[in-house]
Scaffold this motif. Structure first.
Motif, short mmCIF file in Angstrom:
data_model
loop_
_atom_site.label_atom_id
_atom_site.label_comp_id
_atom_site.label_asym_id
_atom_site.label_seq_id
_atom_site.Cartn_x
_atom_site.Cartn_y
_atom_site.Cartn_z
N LYS A 131 0.82 -1.20 0.00
CA LYS A 131 0.00 0.00 0.00
C LYS A 131 0.87 1.26 0.00
CE LYS A 131 -4.17 -1.85 2.19
NZ LYS A 131 -5.12 -1.72 3.34
N GLN A 132 2.01 1.19 0.68
CA GLN A 132 2.94 2.31 0.64
C GLN A 132 3.43 2.57 -0.78
OE1 GLN A 132 6.01 1.22 3.43
NE2 GLN A 132 4.80 1.77 5.23
N ARG A 133 3.81 1.50 -1.47
CA ARG A 133 4.29 1.66 -2.85
C ARG A 133 3.19 2.21 -3.75
NH1 ARG A 133 6.95 -3.25 -1.48
NH2 ARG A 133 5.25 -4.47 -2.38
N LEU A 134 1.96 1.75 -3.52
CA LEU A 134 0.83 2.24 -4.32
C LEU A 134 0.57 3.72 -4.05
CD1 LEU A 134 -1.37 1.35 -6.32
CD2 LEU A 134 -2.84 0.86 -4.35
N ALA A 135 0.63 4.13 -2.79
CA ALA A 135 0.40 5.54 -2.44
C ALA A 135 1.46 6.43 -3.07
CB ALA A 135 0.40 5.70 -0.92
N VAL A 136 2.71 5.99 -3.02
CA VAL A 136 3.79 6.78 -3.61
C VAL A 136 3.64 6.86 -5.12
CG1 VAL A 136 6.28 6.83 -4.05
CG2 VAL A 136 5.42 6.39 -1.74
N ALA A 137 3.30 5.73 -5.75
CA ALA A 137 3.14 5.72 -7.21
C ALA A 137 1.99 6.63 -7.64
CB ALA A 137 2.90 4.29 -7.69
N ASP A 198 6.68 11.87 3.45
CA ASP A 198 7.03 13.02 2.62
C ASP A 198 6.98 12.51 1.19
OD1 ASP A 198 8.20 14.99 1.11
OD2 ASP A 198 10.18 14.82 2.04
N TYR A 199 5.87 12.80 0.48
CA TYR A 199 5.68 12.21 -0.84
C TYR A 199 6.81 12.54 -1.79
CZ TYR A 199 0.89 10.59 -0.05
OH TYR A 199 -0.22 9.91 0.39
N ASP A 200 7.41 13.71 -1.64
CA ASP A 200 8.44 14.12 -2.59
C ASP A 200 9.68 13.23 -2.51
OD1 ASP A 200 8.87 16.24 -4.64
OD2 ASP A 200 10.66 16.63 -3.42
#
Length: 281
Positions: A131-137, A198-200
């Protein structure tokens, strides 16, 4: 290396930070020095000597409150710009800019602002790795879309290389991209989340919330500003052996396209061809 006097730029940036620090203290806003600015506070007690920008972050509730009230809280020459405050703002994170100056970061971007500090919202993040990878993508794709909506489509020349950007600019609107990006930010509530993001900074930007802790005072160019409580854990995760100064060829700068300390950015007349073409459409 940059062609401008970095010491003069540092002084302008520092004054923005000190004003934001005062405003945050007066109104109970949590903020932290972040990224290279946090590193500079620890390793250099101020600016990294070659760094030509400044980063702070705010937990999402504080960020939204700051952006909502910035116009009334900040002195007249400073403006808080973000997708929440400016319908034409092209980035996923905000800036506090000195509106009495003009700064253009990139020749191929239509964004014109003033000397600034970056203000990153820190959002809640899911616990599961997928889910972390999906949120970042999700964020990265929307942030890239917003970037393309404001980019010179002919940055890499005319012909097929320009077609994807031209198609994006025809199919999508800034308003739609901004709305979708905001939804991505708020998918996980900050206060209820064990992990924050921190999405960036992508996947590397995911940390446990307790690393941020309570903002702590750090020396910065002879002043006290606020930083990450557990800074060693944060900086090691981000930079590794962060006390080692990188070699000269790895000391990165923006080398801004245009900088004027005396011209208000709203008075700047932009004659770049792609900006003129956009205004004519």
């Amino acid at each position: 290396m940059a062609s401008y006097d970095i010491a003069t730029l540092h002084e302008h940036i520092l004054q923005i930070l000190l004003t934001v620090d005062r405003v945050c203290s007066e109104h109970g806003i949590r903020y932290y020095c972040w990224a290279g600015t946090m590193l500079g506070a620890v390793r250099h007690k101020g600016f990294i000597p070659w760094d030509d920008d400044m980063d702070i972050c705010m937990p999402r509730p504080d960020y939204d409150r700051f952006m909502t009230h910035a116009r009334e809280w900040l002195p007249q020459h400073l403006e808080a710009l973000s997708i929440e405050t400016d319908e034409n703002y092209p980035g996923g994170f905000g800036k506090v800019v000195d509106a009495s100056t003009t700064l253009i970061e990139r020749a191929h971007s239509d964004y014109v602002g003033g000397i600034y500090i970056d203000v990153f919202p820190i959002d809640g993040a899911p616990k599961a790795a997928w889910k972390q990878r999906l949120a970042v993508a999700r964020y990265k794709s929307l942030d890239k879309l917003l970037y393309f909506l404001h980019r010179d489509p002919y940055k890499h020349g005319h012909g097929p290389k320009a077609w994807p950007v031209l198609l994006i600019q025809r199919l999508f609107t800034h308003k739609w991209a901004r709305r979708q990006l905001r939804a991505a930010y708020l998918a996980y509530d900050y206060e209820q989340s064990e992990y924050v993001l921190d999405y960036d900074d992508g996947i590397k930007g995911i940390i446990t919330k307790d690393i941020l802790g309570t903002p702590q005072p750090f020396d910065f160019e002879g002043h006290k500003v606020m930083g990450v409580e557990h800074y060693d854990e944060y900086l090691r995760a981000k930079y590794g052996d962060y006390m080692v100064v990188p070699p000269h060829d790895q000391q990165r700068q923006h080398n801004f396209y245009y900088l004027d300390y005396n011209l208000p950015f709203r008075q700047y007349h932009d004659n770049r061809d792609f900006v003129t073409a956009q205004n004519e459409d």
